[in-house]
Design a protein around this motif. Structure first.
Motif, short mmCIF file in Angstrom:
data_model
loop_
_atom_site.label_atom_id
_atom_site.label_comp_id
_atom_site.label_asym_id
_atom_site.label_seq_id
_atom_site.Cartn_x
_atom_site.Cartn_y
_atom_site.Cartn_z
N ALA A 276 0.54 -1.28 0.56
CA ALA A 276 0.04 0.02 -0.05
C ALA A 276 0.86 1.22 -0.44
N CYS A 277 -0.10 2.28 -0.52
CA CYS A 277 0.67 3.99 -0.62
C CYS A 277 0.34 4.59 -0.21
N SER A 278 0.04 5.70 1.33
CA SER A 278 -1.04 6.51 1.32
C SER A 278 -0.42 7.89 1.81
N PHE A 279 -1.15 8.60 1.99
CA PHE A 279 -1.51 10.11 2.34
C PHE A 279 -1.78 10.93 2.43
N GLY A 280 -1.59 11.99 3.35
CA GLY A 280 -2.66 12.85 3.68
C GLY A 280 -2.64 14.12 2.78
N MET A 281 -4.25 15.16 3.42
CA MET A 281 -3.84 16.36 2.39
C MET A 281 -4.66 17.50 3.38
N ALA A 282 -3.92 18.77 3.21
CA ALA A 282 -4.99 19.83 4.08
C ALA A 282 -5.60 20.35 2.67
N LYS A 283 -7.55 20.67 2.99
CA LYS A 283 -8.50 21.29 2.38
C LYS A 283 -7.46 22.09 1.82
N GLY A 284 -8.16 22.17 0.18
CA GLY A 284 -7.58 23.28 -0.65
C GLY A 284 -6.00 22.37 -1.63
N GLU A 285 -5.36 21.71 -0.63
CA GLU A 285 -4.17 21.02 -1.98
C GLU A 285 -4.95 20.55 -2.65
N PRO A 286 -4.36 20.44 -4.53
CA PRO A 286 -5.00 20.89 -5.30
C PRO A 286 -4.88 19.12 -5.42
N SER A 287 -4.01 18.21 -5.51
CA SER A 287 -4.00 17.04 -5.72
C SER A 287 -2.67 16.50 -5.07
N HIS A 288 -2.52 15.20 -5.14
CA HIS A 288 -1.55 14.22 -4.96
C HIS A 288 -1.43 13.15 -5.41
N ALA A 289 0.00 11.79 -5.65
CA ALA A 289 0.10 10.77 -6.15
C ALA A 289 0.98 10.06 -4.90
N CYS A 290 0.52 8.99 -4.76
CA CYS A 290 1.66 7.75 -4.38
C CYS A 290 2.46 7.01 -5.01
N GLN A 291 2.63 6.27 -5.03
CA GLN A 291 3.68 4.50 -5.72
C GLN A 291 2.71 3.82 -4.95
N VAL A 292 2.81 2.09 -5.25
CA VAL A 292 2.34 1.09 -4.31
C VAL A 292 3.91 0.28 -5.37
#
Length: 124
Positions: A41-57
């Protein structure tokens, strides 16, 4: 009457004696009807308004992406909290050498995401 009662008591003692015997470990003799799987798995957190995010499994060495039972589609799960749209990125995922999960803008106070992929790691 004594004969029936005695056989009932002896029968009960016999069954109790069987229950007291150690049972074989059922996990040791599981038939290999289904392939052995592991997950990454891969995971992440984002705050309100962050445009996008990605991660690699990560893809374990010697493993192939497992198919969801009864299908020919990759066995995956996307688990998320918060208001965002998430998917496996088709441009950056070939399911053999790279698997990328991506999410759009976070529209709540915070967002959290986990991309899970199951792999078949049986020797072939």
């Amino acid at each position: 009457m004594h004969g029936r009662r005695a056989s009932f008591i002896l029968g009960g003692a016999f069954v109790f004696g069987l229950l007291a015997l150690p049972l074989p470990n059922a996990n040791a003799q599981v038939p290999s009807e289904f392939p052995a799987t592991t997950e990454q798995a891969c995971s992440f957190g984002m705050a309100k308004g962050e445009p996008s995010h990605a991660c690699q499994v990560p893809i374990p060495a010697g493993c192939l992406v497992a198919n969801a039972p009864g299908t020919n589609k990759p066995w995956t799960t996307i688990s998320k909290g918060g208001k965002t749209f998430c998917r496996f990125d088709e441009k950056h995922t070939d399911w053999k050498t790279k698997i990328t999960g991506t999410c759009g803008r976070c529209n709540t106070a915070q967002c959290s995401v986990q991309f899970i992929v199951r792999f078949d790691c049986n020797p072939h």
